[in-house]
Design an enzyme around this catalytic site. Structure first.
Site, mmCIF file in Angstrom:
data_model
loop_
_atom_site.group_PDB
_atom_site.id
_atom_site.type_symbol
_atom_site.label_atom_id
_atom_site.label_comp_id
_atom_site.label_asym_id
_atom_site.label_seq_id
_atom_site.Cartn_x
_atom_site.Cartn_y
_atom_site.Cartn_z
ATOM 1 C CE1 TYR A 102 4.446 -2.322 0.641
ATOM 2 C CE2 TYR A 102 2.110 -2.350 0.144
ATOM 3 C CZ TYR A 102 3.308 -1.681 0.198
ATOM 4 O OH TYR A 102 3.371 -0.366 -0.183
ATOM 5 C CG ASN A 106 1.700 6.015 -4.425
ATOM 6 O OD1 ASN A 106 0.764 5.311 -4.044
ATOM 7 N ND2 ASN A 106 2.667 6.389 -3.630
ATOM 8 C CG HIS A 155 -2.393 3.559 0.373
ATOM 9 N ND1 HIS A 155 -2.426 4.172 -0.852
ATOM 10 C CD2 HIS A 155 -1.111 3.636 0.791
ATOM 11 C CE1 HIS A 155 -1.205 4.600 -1.172
ATOM 12 N NE2 HIS A 155 -0.381 4.289 -0.197
HETATM 13 FE FE1 HDD Z 1 2.792 1.228 0.669
HETATM 14 C C1 HDD Z 1 -0.337 0.053 1.215
HETATM 15 C C2 HDD Z 1 1.864 2.307 -2.444
HETATM 16 C C3 HDD Z 1 5.845 2.783 0.291
HETATM 17 C C4 HDD Z 1 3.838 -0.153 3.544
HETATM 18 N N1 HDD Z 1 1.094 1.199 -0.402
HETATM 19 C C5 HDD Z 1 -0.094 0.667 -0.008
HETATM 20 C C6 HDD Z 1 -1.071 0.823 -1.030
HETATM 21 C C7 HDD Z 1 -0.456 1.455 -2.066
HETATM 22 C C8 HDD Z 1 0.915 1.687 -1.667
HETATM 23 C C9 HDD Z 1 -1.070 1.855 -3.387
HETATM 24 C C10 HDD Z 1 -2.526 0.395 -0.948
HETATM 25 C C11 HDD Z 1 -2.746 -0.969 -1.529
HETATM 26 C C12 HDD Z 1 -4.215 -1.286 -1.508
HETATM 27 O O1 HDD Z 1 -4.961 -0.638 -2.244
HETATM 28 O O2 HDD Z 1 -4.597 -2.159 -0.734
HETATM 29 N N2 HDD Z 1 3.649 2.385 -0.749
HETATM 30 C C13 HDD Z 1 3.141 2.617 -2.004
HETATM 31 C C14 HDD Z 1 4.146 3.256 -2.814
HETATM 32 C C15 HDD Z 1 5.255 3.408 -2.042
HETATM 33 C C16 HDD Z 1 4.951 2.837 -0.754
HETATM 34 C C17 HDD Z 1 3.959 3.649 -4.276
HETATM 35 C C18 HDD Z 1 6.583 3.985 -2.398
HETATM 36 C C19 HDD Z 1 7.082 3.967 -3.574
HETATM 37 N N3 HDD Z 1 4.506 1.325 1.735
HETATM 38 C C20 HDD Z 1 5.663 1.983 1.393
HETATM 39 C C21 HDD Z 1 6.696 1.692 2.359
HETATM 40 C C22 HDD Z 1 6.145 0.837 3.284
HETATM 41 C C23 HDD Z 1 4.768 0.636 2.874
HETATM 42 C C24 HDD Z 1 8.122 2.211 2.317
HETATM 43 C C25 HDD Z 1 6.722 0.206 4.503
HETATM 44 C C26 HDD Z 1 7.992 -0.001 4.728
HETATM 45 N N4 HDD Z 1 1.884 0.211 2.167
HETATM 46 C C27 HDD Z 1 2.525 -0.301 3.230
HETATM 47 C C28 HDD Z 1 1.646 -1.179 4.098
HETATM 48 C C29 HDD Z 1 0.284 -1.111 3.343
HETATM 49 C C30 HDD Z 1 0.602 -0.204 2.167
HETATM 50 C C31 HDD Z 1 1.641 -0.836 5.533
HETATM 51 C C32 HDD Z 1 -0.944 -0.696 4.148
HETATM 52 C C33 HDD Z 1 -2.047 -1.616 3.716
HETATM 53 C C34 HDD Z 1 -1.416 -2.623 2.919
HETATM 54 O O3 HDD Z 1 -0.074 -2.367 2.816
HETATM 55 O O4 HDD Z 1 -1.954 -3.575 2.404
HETATM 56 O O5 HDD Z 1 2.152 -2.450 4.153
#
Ligand code: HDD
Length: 683
Positions: free
Chosen positions: A359, A145, A72
């Site tokens: 997160y 999402n 993202h």
């Molecule tokens: Fe995630 C970012 C949505 C599964 C780990 N995720 C992130 C963002 C969104 C989502 C909208 C961007 C937030 C922003 O605008 O800063 N992610 C989802 C959805 C998931 C999902 C709807 C499943 C239902 N995510 C998911 C899993 C993991 C992560 C299973 C890790 C085990 N996601 C992350 C992260 C991020 C992230 C690495 C990257 C940047 C951040 O968090 O702030 O932690």
């Protein structure tokens, strides 16, 4: 005064009338006398180590970037508020839902998943829909999402999924797209992703803009009332303007014409006071329903159809303010699924449990220390008190001696046993295992339901997307493996994709559980849920010297009454001389305003201009694209030479503008968004 040669500014001074602007300083507050030249030994001499002003400036510049989000990375945010329609006291004690009409400040960031920060907005990708609600009981982040299911069921597979989806590690491409071997290799080996694949190959992943897409919390969460009663909940965001997507060929061209198409759309809508709005919908259900449902409500690859559990609309989210500073707000905002408030709780969804861990980690890495919650965009807007202290960049520092509890000083915060957050005391027992529940193994029934809930046009787009993506896969065995899975979703779909790829249809993969025949859910189709009007959309009108201004004014008035926007495209951006002799400035030059930027088009050239421009390639593309993308086309009789040269055959989507009043019919037709009847002719 320094000479021109020494200032390097061609003799211009930077003084302003009245000298009212503030003095330029270093970060230490030192007034700077010369910001154009570094310190050197003589006019052509070496730079001097002593130049602390140069050093400080370059040092800071060199450190301007923070790591982009690992997923993202590309996103766009805006401020707004959430307004509660009615008290939900009986269901949740979450403070923001207690009082009808109450407004809670919000910040929303929309994003794509796979591309880097500089990628294009129209990549075929899931869109992030992350909402931070600054409630009076702390920040609640609903990090969702625009698709209600996910690729995987367990967070342990997330790094594999993302590695496979992003650019391949040796070549560093392809960027921002899943159309490559690694992605399809992984997902074809992970049958649990099949449902999500149907969604991402649908038009949902090429939205017209953030304003026209739904959002979902994905997981089952809990709402808990003051008596401790827990109700399961799935969260939905429903766009007030209705859903809309573009066509794939259009998306590819928008990426070139305006890679910032989505962020520009959001910015412009807010800046012109056309505030985007979504309603928050809840699907509420209890343990009894959960036990009776064909699927496990803890499985994030499954939905609960709206026809089975209706969506109750409980409030609205309005975005009414753009950011002051992209970096400070959009880039530094830290969303975390674990940010919940009293009255909201988690379930044992294994993907959610893993997310709650991830997160926090990611914020530490990106924002460089444990004090990121002190950044204004992340700080709660309610009173907060704790004994955390120090660390990098601590800028909210408590006064006094008390920095622990319990203490006997009669100072500092205390626990709130009655009103504070308590986890639902769910019974947890069982052997320690690495295993998934039985029902998680149904990988195809809902994928099939999704496909069968689409209109024939939408089904055609899904087929085309699979053919495109698998066509980019170079290893035939991967394509064949995917096709063997798709046979469990829909035999005809699999056969058509095989045909599109020029391949034999392989045998069907054996499903882990038998596929259940489910009733179609019309709520899953974009086209079966058309928008209430053409509001929020944009028409591009091609005009030239001699355009009939009465007809143009009529079109403008009809669109304004509908809440839609008209932009003028002319041979030159300077504008045109109208039929009545006045200069009318254009919004776009023809070259910079291709028809893909508009929801519908109108052509009002003078006949002489139409004859002259008809053979010009950009003009032909303008019209040929609008035609191929099934757009409604309003036109004056004088536009006829253009149609001939562009090779388009007029059909029911072409609406003549001959007299004032005709524009109303065009706007009414535009409410259908596209003239899909044309698609079979242009495919
Ligand atoms: Fe995630 C970012 C949505 C599964 C780990 N995720 C992130 C963002 C969104 C989502 C909208 C961007 C937030 C922003 O605008 O800063 N992610 C989802 C959805 C998931 C999902 C709807 C499943 C239902 N995510 C998911 C899993 C993991 C992560 C299973 C890790 C085990 N996601 C992350 C992260 C991020 C992230 C690495 C990257 C940047 C951040 O968090 O702030 O932690």
């Amino acid at each position: 005064m320094a000479s021109d040669e020494m200032t390097g500014n061609g003799g211009e001074t930077h003084q302003t009338a009245g000298g009212a602007l503030p003095t330029l300083t270093t970060s230490q507050g030192l007034p700077i006398a010369d910001g154009q030249n570094s310190l050197r030994a003589g006019p052509r001499g070496a730079g001097l180590l002593e130049d602390f002003i140069l050093r400080e400036k370059i040092f800071h510049f060199d450190h301007e970037r923070i790591p982009e989000r690992v997923v993202h990375a590309r996103g766009y945010g805006a401020h707004g508020y959430f307004e509660t329609y009615e008290s939900l006291e009986a269901i949740t004690r979450a403070d923001l839902f207690q009082r009808a009409g109450e407004r809670t400040p919000a910040f929303v960031r929309f994003s794509t998943v796979a591309g880097n920060k500089g990628s294009s907005d129209l990549a075929r990708d899931v869109r992030g829909f992350a909402v931070k609600l600054y409630t009076q009981q702390g920040n609640w982040d609903l990090v969702g999402n625009n698709i209600p299911v996910f690729f995987i069921q367990d967070a342990i597979k997330f790094p594999d999924l993302i590695h496979a989806a992003k650019d391949e590690p040796d070549s560093g491409f392809p960027q921002a797209q899943t159309a490559h071997d690694n992605f399809w290799d992984f997902v074809s080996l992970m049958p649990e992703s099949t449902h999500m694949l149907m969604w991402i190959m649908s038009d949902r992943t090429i939205p017209r803009s953030f304003r026209f897409m739904e959002g979902f919390g994905v997981h089952s969460f809990r709402m808990v009332n003051a008596q401790g009663k827990s109700t399961f909940v799935k969260f939905h965001w429903k766009p007030k303007l209705g859903m809309q997507s573009v066509m794939w060929n259009e998306a590819v061209k928008i990426n070139g014409a305006d890679p910032d198409f989505h962020r520009r759309d959001l910015w412009n809508a807010i800046q012109t006071g056309d505030f985007p709005e979504w309603e928050l919908g809840l699907q509420l259900f209890d343990e009894e329903f959960a036990a009776s449902f064909d699927f496990d409500i803890l499985d994030p690859t499954k939905i609960i159809p709206e026809e089975v559990v209706p969506v109750r609309r409980v409030g609205r989210l309005v975005l009414d303010r753009v950011v002051d500073n992209f970096f400070a707000e959009t880039e530094q905002v830290a969303f975390m699924t674990q940010n919940v408030v009293p009255g909201i709780d988690f379930t044992n969804d294994p993907l959610l449990q893993g997310r709650n861990f991830s997160y926090l980690d990611t914020q530490l890495k990106r924002l460089g220390g444990p004090n990121f919650a002190q950044l204004p965009i992340n700080a709660p807007k309610c009173p907060f008190h704790h004994f955390q202290q120090d660390g990098h960049m601590a800028f909210r520092n408590p006064k006094g001696r008390v920095n622990y509890e319990p203490n006997s000083w009669g100072e500092g915060p205390r626990e709130a046993p009655e009103t504070g957050f308590r986890s639902v005391p769910a019974e947890e027992m069982g052997p320690k295992l690495r295993i998934r529940p039985e029902l998680f193994a149904d990988h195809y029934s809902q994928a099939r339901q999704f496909f069968q809930s689409q209109t024939p046009v939408e089904q055609g787009h899904i087929r085309d997307a699979f053919v495109f993506e698998l066509g980019k896969v170079q290893t035939p065995a991967i394509r064949a493996r995917m096709l063997s899975r798709l046979r469990n979703v829909d035999e005809a779909l699999a056969a058509k994709i095989a045909d599109g790829l020029g391949m034999e249809l392989p045998g069907a993969a054996a499903p882990a559980r038998p596929v259940i025949e489910l009733a179609p859910s019309p709520a899953l189709s974009i086209q079966l849920n058309p928008p209430p009007s053409f509001a929020g959309r944009k028409v591009g009108a091609f005009v030239t010297d001699g355009t009939d201004m009465a007809l143009l004014a009529d079109l403008q008035a009809e669109l304004a009454a509908e809440g839609a926007v008209l932009e003028l495209v002319a041979p030159k951006v300077g504008g045109i001389i109208s039929s009545s002799g006045e200069i009318v400035p254009a919004d776009h030059a023809l070259e910079g305003g291709p028809s893909v930027l508009f929801d519908a088009v109108a052509l009002l050239p003078s006949e002489a201009a139409a004859r002259m421009l008809a053979p010009v390639a950009v003009m032909r593309d303008w019209l040929a694209d609008a035609h191929a993308h099934c757009k409604f086309v309003a036109h004056t009789a004088s536009a006829a030479p253009l149609f001939e040269k562009a090779g388009v055959a007029m059909d029911g989507g072409y609406i003549p503008l001959a007299k004032p009043g005709d524009a109303a019919g065009f706007v009414t037709a535009c409410r259908q968004l596209r003239f899909w009847e044309r698609e079979p002719q242009v495919k």
